[in-house]
Design a protein around this motif. Structure first.
Motif, PDB file in Angstrom:
ATOM      1  N   THR A   7      -2.892   9.807  -3.474  1.00  0.00           N
ATOM      2  CA  THR A   7      -3.288   8.404  -3.378  1.00  0.00           C
ATOM      3  C   THR A   7      -4.800   8.379  -3.183  1.00  0.00           C
ATOM      4  O   THR A   7      -5.296   8.671  -2.103  1.00  0.00           O
ATOM      5  N   PRO A  63      -5.436   3.159  -1.247  1.00  0.00           N
ATOM      6  CA  PRO A  63      -4.108   2.706  -0.809  1.00  0.00           C
ATOM      7  C   PRO A  63      -3.314   1.981  -1.899  1.00  0.00           C
ATOM      8  O   PRO A  63      -2.113   1.833  -1.784  1.00  0.00           O
ATOM      9  N   ALA A  80       0.730   5.695   0.982  1.00  0.00           N
ATOM     10  CA  ALA A  80       0.030   6.790   1.647  1.00  0.00           C
ATOM     11  C   ALA A  80       0.905   8.035   1.575  1.00  0.00           C
ATOM     12  O   ALA A  80       2.130   7.964   1.696  1.00  0.00           O
ATOM     13  N   GLU A  96       2.099  11.280   3.326  1.00  0.00           N
ATOM     14  CA  GLU A  96       2.194  11.848   4.677  1.00  0.00           C
ATOM     15  C   GLU A  96       3.021  13.117   4.590  1.00  0.00           C
ATOM     16  O   GLU A  96       4.248  13.065   4.563  1.00  0.00           O
ATOM     17  N   ARG A  98       0.835  -1.201   0.000  1.00  0.00           N
ATOM     18  CA  ARG A  98       0.000   0.000   0.000  1.00  0.00           C
ATOM     19  C   ARG A  98       0.867   1.247   0.000  1.00  0.00           C
ATOM     20  O   ARG A  98       2.072   1.182   0.252  1.00  0.00           O
TER      21      ARG A  98
END
Length: 177
Positions: free
Chosen positions: A125, A128, A97, A99, A95
């Motif tokens: 994204t 995921p 992500a 951040e 997956r």
């Protein structure tokens, strides 16, 4: 004769293009970019269309004619619409992500892969397992997408890894008894 170079680059509404001193400058709703021309070609702006023309009939001038017409098209399209590359992640537990200013990838390694997002591209994204890389520079968007894909390229047996959304993976047959 160049089959690409003989067509004009149409400038869409809301985009301004200026040609001066061997440089093409384009401004649009997404930003501003410029392209420095080589000596073999020249650019002419006529009635909302940008024409790239060779200065001579040499082989290099004809090569640069098509090349710089394609680069000018990418320049105008980038500042008006932008470019997007979509990546898909497949694999159990794989997956991604976003951040802050980094992209965190979990790709089956013992550690997470942290990819710092460059300032000239945007990464989103939606899910995921889906990554969208977008920006105004076609080359830069493709390069960043290729760097992300290189962390875990698709493998031919199960298809696990990161692949482009429009890419097909040639699958191989596994072991036989």
């Amino acid at each position: 004769m160049s089959r690409v170079g003989k067509y004009p680059v149409t400038v869409p509404a809301g985009t301004t293009v200026q040609v001066a001193d061997g440089t093409i400058e384009a401004k649009g709703k997404l930003g501003q970019r410029s392209l420095k021309l080589v000596d073999e070609v020249e650019a002419v702006l006529e009635e909302g269309k940008l024409w790239i023309k060779p200065r001579s009939d040499s082989q290099r001038a004809r090569m640069m004619w098509g090349t710089y017409r394609a680069l000018a098209q990418s320049l105008v399209t980038g500042v008006s619409e932008g470019f997007t590359k979509a990546l898909e992640i497949s694999g159990v537990g794989y997956r991604a992500a976003v951040e802050g200013k980094t992209l965190k990838l979990q790709l089956g390694y013992s550690h997470d892969v942290i990819f710092p997002i460059p300032s000239d591209v945007q990464i989103k994204t939606e899910r995921p397992t889906a990554i969208a890389v977008s920006g105004i520079d076609r080359q830069r968007v493709g390069q960043v997408a290729a760097e992300i894909r290189a962390y875990r390229g698709p493998e031919p047996y199960k298809g696990k890894g990161i692949r482009y959304a429009d890419e097909t993976i040639l699958r191989k047959e596994g072991k036989k008894k």
